[in-house]
Structures are given as structure tokens and as C-alpha cells.
Scaffold this motif. Structure first.
Motif, PDB file in Angstrom:
ATOM      1  N   PRO A   1      17.100  18.190   3.482  1.00 44.52           N
ATOM      2  CA  PRO A   1      17.078  19.423   4.270  1.00 44.52           C
ATOM      3  C   PRO A   1      15.631  19.810   4.589  1.00 44.52           C
ATOM      4  CG  PRO A   1      18.614  19.618   2.448  1.00 44.52           C
ATOM      5  CD  PRO A   1      17.847  18.340   2.221  1.00 44.52           C
ATOM      6  N   PHE A   2      15.436  20.423   5.744  1.00 44.01           N
ATOM      7  CA  PHE A   2      14.081  20.713   6.205  1.00 44.01           C
ATOM      8  C   PHE A   2      13.534  21.954   5.488  1.00 44.01           C
ATOM      9  CE2 PHE A   2      11.117  22.205   9.722  1.00 44.01           C
ATOM     10  CZ  PHE A   2      10.143  21.281   9.425  1.00 44.01           C
ATOM     11  N   LEU A   3      13.209  21.764   4.234  1.00 40.26           N
ATOM     12  CA  LEU A   3      12.647  22.843   3.425  1.00 40.26           C
ATOM     13  C   LEU A   3      11.159  23.013   3.722  1.00 40.26           C
ATOM     14  CD1 LEU A   3      14.422  21.946   0.075  1.00 40.26           C
ATOM     15  CD2 LEU A   3      15.095  23.681   1.764  1.00 40.26           C
ATOM     16  N   PRO A   4      10.665  24.258   3.664  1.00 37.13           N
ATOM     17  CA  PRO A   4      11.337  25.457   3.158  1.00 37.13           C
ATOM     18  C   PRO A   4      12.140  26.232   4.188  1.00 37.13           C
ATOM     19  CG  PRO A   4       9.063  25.955   3.652  1.00 37.13           C
ATOM     20  CD  PRO A   4       9.235  24.485   3.946  1.00 37.13           C
ATOM     21  N   TYR A   5      12.335  25.692   5.386  1.00 36.36           N
ATOM     22  CA  TYR A   5      13.031  26.438   6.433  1.00 36.36           C
ATOM     23  C   TYR A   5      14.546  26.398   6.292  1.00 36.36           C
ATOM     24  CZ  TYR A   5       8.485  26.553   8.715  1.00 36.36           C
ATOM     25  OH  TYR A   5       7.165  26.766   8.992  1.00 36.36           O
ATOM     26  N   GLU A   6      15.091  25.230   5.945  1.00 40.85           N
ATOM     27  CA  GLU A   6      16.550  25.070   5.895  1.00 40.85           C
ATOM     28  C   GLU A   6      17.066  25.491   4.509  1.00 40.85           C
ATOM     29  OE1 GLU A   6      19.832  21.844   7.563  1.00 40.85           O
ATOM     30  OE2 GLU A   6      17.833  21.161   7.037  1.00 40.85           O
ATOM     31  N   GLN A   7      16.844  26.772   4.186  1.00 45.59           N
ATOM     32  CA  GLN A   7      17.218  27.283   2.877  1.00 45.59           C
ATOM     33  C   GLN A   7      18.729  27.349   2.726  1.00 45.59           C
ATOM     34  OE1 GLN A   7      15.285  27.992   0.351  1.00 45.59           O
ATOM     35  NE2 GLN A   7      13.260  27.870   1.295  1.00 45.59           N
ATOM     36  N   GLY A   8      19.201  27.136   1.499  1.00 43.04           N
ATOM     37  CA  GLY A   8      20.617  27.263   1.210  1.00 43.04           C
ATOM     38  C   GLY A   8      21.427  26.014   1.475  1.00 43.04           C
ATOM     39  N   VAL A   9      20.765  24.896   1.820  1.00 43.04           N
ATOM     40  CA  VAL A   9      21.450  23.640   2.114  1.00 43.04           C
ATOM     41  C   VAL A   9      21.147  22.636   1.012  1.00 43.04           C
ATOM     42  CG1 VAL A   9      21.710  21.754   3.767  1.00 43.04           C
ATOM     43  CG2 VAL A   9      21.334  24.097   4.582  1.00 43.04           C
ATOM     44  N   ALA A  10      22.195  22.043   0.457  1.00 39.67           N
ATOM     45  CA  ALA A  10      22.035  21.085  -0.628  1.00 39.67           C
ATOM     46  C   ALA A  10      21.666  19.710  -0.094  1.00 39.67           C
ATOM     47  CB  ALA A  10      23.332  20.992  -1.438  1.00 39.67           C
ATOM     48  N   SER A  11      21.030  18.909  -0.927  1.00 42.54           N
ATOM     49  CA  SER A  11      20.640  17.549  -0.557  1.00 42.54           C
ATOM     50  C   SER A  11      21.770  16.565  -0.838  1.00 42.54           C
ATOM     51  CB  SER A  11      19.407  17.110  -1.354  1.00 42.54           C
ATOM     52  OG  SER A  11      18.307  17.938  -1.074  1.00 42.54           O
ATOM     53  N   GLY A  12      21.988  15.641   0.094  1.00 47.10           N
ATOM     54  CA  GLY A  12      22.933  14.567  -0.140  1.00 47.10           C
ATOM     55  C   GLY A  12      22.344  13.527  -1.076  1.00 47.10           C
ATOM     56  N   VAL A  13      23.206  12.627  -1.561  1.00 46.11           N
ATOM     57  CA  VAL A  13      22.745  11.590  -2.491  1.00 46.11           C
ATOM     58  C   VAL A  13      23.248  10.200  -2.109  1.00 46.11           C
ATOM     59  CG1 VAL A  13      22.523  13.178  -4.435  1.00 46.11           C
ATOM     60  CG2 VAL A  13      24.708  12.037  -4.034  1.00 46.11           C
ATOM     61  N   ASP A  14      24.120  10.100  -1.132  1.00 46.10           N
ATOM     62  CA  ASP A  14      24.738   8.818  -0.795  1.00 46.10           C
ATOM     63  C   ASP A  14      24.187   8.247   0.504  1.00 46.10           C
ATOM     64  OD1 ASP A  14      26.418   8.885  -3.037  1.00 46.10           O
ATOM     65  OD2 ASP A  14      27.855  10.151  -1.979  1.00 46.10           O
ATOM     66  N   TYR A  15      24.366   6.931   0.662  1.00 44.56           N
ATOM     67  CA  TYR A  15      23.883   6.206   1.837  1.00 44.56           C
ATOM     68  C   TYR A  15      25.060   5.455   2.473  1.00 44.56           C
ATOM     69  CZ  TYR A  15      19.256   7.021  -0.209  1.00 44.56           C
ATOM     70  OH  TYR A  15      18.126   7.589  -0.730  1.00 44.56           O
ATOM     71  N   PRO A  16      25.998   6.160   3.090  1.00 46.78           N
ATOM     72  CA  PRO A  16      27.166   5.461   3.637  1.00 46.78           C
ATOM     73  C   PRO A  16      26.844   4.729   4.938  1.00 46.78           C
ATOM     74  CG  PRO A  16      27.300   7.803   4.125  1.00 46.78           C
ATOM     75  CD  PRO A  16      26.087   7.615   3.266  1.00 46.78           C
ATOM     76  N   VAL A  17      27.373   3.535   5.068  1.00 54.91           N
ATOM     77  CA  VAL A  17      27.362   2.807   6.334  1.00 54.91           C
ATOM     78  C   VAL A  17      28.809   2.497   6.682  1.00 54.91           C
ATOM     79  CG1 VAL A  17      25.079   1.818   5.919  1.00 54.91           C
ATOM     80  CG2 VAL A  17      27.107   0.558   5.205  1.00 54.91           C
ATOM     81  N   PHE A  18      29.076   2.212   7.954  1.00 49.02           N
ATOM     82  CA  PHE A  18      30.449   1.929   8.358  1.00 49.02           C
ATOM     83  C   PHE A  18      30.459   0.780   9.355  1.00 49.02           C
ATOM     84  CE2 PHE A  18      28.838   5.183  11.193  1.00 49.02           C
ATOM     85  CZ  PHE A  18      29.302   4.822  12.445  1.00 49.02           C
ATOM     86  N   ASP A  19      31.547   0.046   9.326  1.00 48.51           N
ATOM     87  CA  ASP A  19      31.709  -1.118  10.188  1.00 48.51           C
ATOM     88  C   ASP A  19      32.562  -0.780  11.402  1.00 48.51           C
ATOM     89  OD1 ASP A  19      30.246  -2.873   8.553  1.00 48.51           O
ATOM     90  OD2 ASP A  19      31.992  -3.196   7.261  1.00 48.51           O
ATOM     91  N   ILE A  20      32.140  -1.286  12.553  1.00 48.74           N
ATOM     92  CA  ILE A  20      32.953  -1.242  13.764  1.00 48.74           C
ATOM     93  C   ILE A  20      33.502  -2.644  13.962  1.00 48.74           C
ATOM     94  CG2 ILE A  20      32.960  -0.818  16.244  1.00 48.74           C
ATOM     95  CD1 ILE A  20      30.665   1.099  15.832  1.00 48.74           C
ATOM     96  N   PRO A  21      34.811  -2.821  13.829  1.00 45.62           N
ATOM     97  CA  PRO A  21      35.384  -4.177  13.871  1.00 45.62           C
ATOM     98  C   PRO A  21      34.964  -4.936  15.121  1.00 45.62           C
ATOM     99  CG  PRO A  21      37.035  -2.594  13.147  1.00 45.62           C
ATOM    100  CD  PRO A  21      35.845  -1.787  13.586  1.00 45.62           C
ATOM    101  N   GLY A  22      34.502  -6.160  14.904  1.00 47.32           N
ATOM    102  CA  GLY A  22      34.099  -7.022  16.002  1.00 47.32           C
ATOM    103  C   GLY A  22      32.748  -6.701  16.596  1.00 47.32           C
ATOM    104  N   VAL A  23      32.075  -5.679  16.069  1.00 41.44           N
ATOM    105  CA  VAL A  23      30.782  -5.262  16.622  1.00 41.44           C
ATOM    106  C   VAL A  23      29.679  -5.395  15.580  1.00 41.44           C
ATOM    107  CG1 VAL A  23      29.477  -3.374  17.681  1.00 41.44           C
ATOM    108  CG2 VAL A  23      31.884  -3.727  18.286  1.00 41.44           C
ATOM    109  N   GLY A  24      29.700  -4.543  14.556  1.00 40.35           N
ATOM    110  CA  GLY A  24      28.654  -4.592  13.545  1.00 40.35           C
ATOM    111  C   GLY A  24      28.666  -3.370  12.666  1.00 40.35           C
ATOM    112  N   THR A  25      27.559  -3.134  11.980  1.00 44.72           N
ATOM    113  CA  THR A  25      27.465  -2.090  10.957  1.00 44.72           C
ATOM    114  C   THR A  25      26.477  -1.018  11.400  1.00 44.72           C
ATOM    115  OG1 THR A  25      27.917  -3.746   9.257  1.00 44.72           O
ATOM    116  CG2 THR A  25      27.023  -1.645   8.516  1.00 44.72           C
ATOM    117  N   VAL A  26      26.891   0.236  11.216  1.00 37.92           N
ATOM    118  CA  VAL A  26      26.121   1.394  11.681  1.00 37.92           C
ATOM    119  C   VAL A  26      25.834   2.310  10.501  1.00 37.92           C
ATOM    120  CG1 VAL A  26      26.141   3.409  13.217  1.00 37.92           C
ATOM    121  CG2 VAL A  26      27.166   1.251  13.971  1.00 37.92           C
ATOM    122  N   GLY A  27      24.652   2.876  10.478  1.00 35.18           N
ATOM    123  CA  GLY A  27      24.278   3.889   9.500  1.00 35.18           C
ATOM    124  C   GLY A  27      23.903   5.178  10.201  1.00 35.18           C
ATOM    125  N   VAL A  28      24.063   6.288   9.500  1.00 33.85           N
ATOM    126  CA  VAL A  28      23.732   7.605  10.040  1.00 33.85           C
ATOM    127  C   VAL A  28      22.722   8.277   9.117  1.00 33.85           C
ATOM    128  CG1 VAL A  28      24.628   9.892  10.641  1.00 33.85           C
ATOM    129  CG2 VAL A  28      26.007   7.867  11.124  1.00 33.85           C
TER     130      VAL A  28
END
Length: 306
Positions: free
Chosen positions: A111-138
């Protein structure tokens, strides 16, 4: 050939209340570019940067987006939403497939601290597959300032990084350099979609796996429809961009360790001399006059998200 056909939509948005406009934009893409399989938008573009609009996972906004995915047959990366889980709020990007299923959620790591107050930090790194295409991350906006985050997604297989962004500050030019660097050092396509209008200053960008600029948008509304050749990513990772550095292999094979990355407590202890992460205050006589005259320091409002 594995091709990801994507439309990145830089919306000329109001500060809040943009859902009807976004639905219109996505339906327009589905009609105008029938070869596109995915749309992606900027950070918090639907409701704006208000924690008061946080919804639970599976709330009204997500259900409406799921219905839109089924209607259009598109993968939808809808920017991000403030999502409440119990007493905690995350800045979250749901990933919705053409069947309207949420195949993953990415919580903003930084989170864009100290401006984005009240927002918790994530801990995971999920990626997802598009069948027949490839792997995407966000990842989300400020996350790209931490190359460890992007490298981790790519080490888990991501060939494309989608980065919803909300930037309205003078450092947008710096962000373009960071986006380019991330594309080159992780040998991936890097799609950084900023907002425009009342929310941001635009200049969305797409970089290729050698850091080559494929497109930079202007400051207003723009629909960027393009095809990403994921075989090109695979070739760059195998042979190097134009036969040069095989960066991901070198990272994999090098004996160098990163001890501070493995243990947050060690990292925090090592860098404690930096002091607390706090809101910058006025300096000099003006700050003293304000604080003494009012008898207090006013709490700044959330106005900048990155």
C-alpha cells in the motif's frame, strides 16, 4: 503461436462512480475488437480511492463484473477494489474468466504509505494460466517499485504482468522508467494501465521483454488493443533478448543469496536507522505556527494512491 490479445483501457474517469462508464467501455471493446480475449483497467477506477466503498469478497461489484464477463466472453482485470475481510481492508484485483468465475485475487503487497492509510498488505503472489496462451501475473501500482515482487511473479511463471495503476503525481515519468526496467530484468511483457481524468494523469505503457516500448498513451481516454506474442518471451528467456543476457536463468542459477529477503524481521532490524514510515510534515516556522496555533496536528486525508 501463443498470443494474448488484450485491450488496456485508460478511462477518463470521475473521482468516483464510474461503473456505468466502465461497463460501456468494456462492451465497446468486445464489439469493436472481437479478437480481444482480455480487458484490463486502472487501479480503483470503479469506485475511486475511498475506503468507505470497500465491499466484501463476492459483493455487488464483483457479481456485476462476473455477469459482464459472461455477457462479453472476456477475461476481465477490473483495476482494483477495496475489499473488506472482517475488520481488515485490502486493495484487491479480482481476476475473472469468461465464464464469470473469479480464478484468483491479488492483494496489493505495498500500500502507498503513508498516504494509503487503513489498507493491509498482501502476502501472496498468485499467477493464473490462460489455456492455450500462457501465464499472467498481477501487481498493483506501487508494487512495481519493488522489483522483488515482480521477479517473484515471473519466477512463478508469469510471462505478462498486468499492473493497474492510479497515479496523479509528478513521479509518473519515473514510473515509466521503473516499468521498463521491470520488463527487462524479468524478461516479461509489462502492461501498466494508469487512470486519467479526475483520477490520474494517464500515460499508460506497454513494454516488451527486452524493455522495448510498444506503446505509451497520452493523458486522456485511450483504448490500447494489441497482441502479445508469448513465444517471444519464451525465446528471450531461452536465448536472451537479441541473443544477450539470459537474465532469468542467471538469477535461477547464481549462488548469491538474499538473506534480508528471506526474513522480514532481519530486514527490519537491519534498516531500522531509516526511522518510522510517517507522513511528511511542513518544515520550519509555518509548521510550528500551525501546530502551536491549533494545539494539534490535523490528520491528512487520503488523496494520493500509487
Amino acid at each position: 503461436m501463443s498470443v494474448l490479445s488484450i485491450a488496456a483501457i485508460q478511462v477518463d474517469a470521475a473521482a468516483e462512480g464510474n461503473f456505468d462508464l466502465i461497463e460501456q467501455e468494456i462492451r465497446s471493446v468486445a464489439k469493436r475488437f472481437p479478437w480481444v480475449i482480455m480487458v484490463a483497467l486502472g487501479e480503483l477506477v470503479i469506485h475511486g480511492a475511498s475506503l468507505a466503498r470497500a465491499e466484501p469478497a463476492g459483493g455487488d461489484t464483483e457479481r456485476r463484473l462476473q455477469a459482464l464477463a459472461r455477457e462479453t466472453g472476456l477475461w476481465i482485470i477490473p483495476g482494483s477494489l477495496y475489499e473488506r475481510r472482517g475488520d481488515v481492508v485490502f486493495n484487491t484485483t479480482p481476476v475473472i474468466n469468461p465464464q464469470g468465475e473469479i480464478v484468483g485475487r491479488y492483494d496489493k503487497l505495498f500500500p502507498f504509505l503513508p498516504y494509503e492509510q487503513g489498507v493491509a498488505s498482501g502476502v501472496d503472489y498468485p499467477v493464473f494460466d490462460i489455456p492455450g496462451v500462457g501465464t499472467v501475473g498481477v501487481a498493483i501500482c506501487f508494487d512495481m517499485w519493488f522489483p522483488e515482487a515482480i521477479r517473484t511473479l515471473c519466477a512463478k511463471g508469469a510471462e505478462v504482468i498486468i499492473l493497474p495503476t492510479m497515479t496523479n503525481t509528478i513521479d509518473r515519468d519515473v514510473e515509466l522508467a521503473i516499468a521498463r526496467a521491470n520488463a527487462a530484468i524479468s524478461q516479461c511483457y509489462f502492461v501498466d494501465i494508469n487512470v486519467a481524468g479526475a483520477q490520474g494523469n494517464g500515460r499508460s505503457v506497454v513494454y516488451g521483454p527486452g524493455g522495448e516500448l510498444l506503446h505509451e498513451a497520452g493523458a486522456g481516454r485511450e483504448v490500447m488493443a494489441f497482441e502479445l506474442d508469448l513465444e517471444h518471451v519464451r525465446r528471450c528467456r531461452d536465448r536472451g533478448w537479441n541473443g544477450l543476457g539470459q537474465i532469468m536463468k542467471s538469477f535461477r542459477d547464481a549462488p548469491a543469496g538474499y538473506p534480508l529477503h528471506a526474513d522480514p524481521a532481519s530486514r527490519q532490524a537491519s534498516m531500522k536507522e531509516l526511522g518510522p514510515l510517517s507522513m511528511p510534515q511542513r518544515q520550519g516556522g509555518a509548521a510550528k505556527a500551525v501546530n502551536e496555533g491549533e494545539g494539534r496536528t490535523s490528520k491528512p486525508r487520503l488523496s494520493i494512491i500509487e
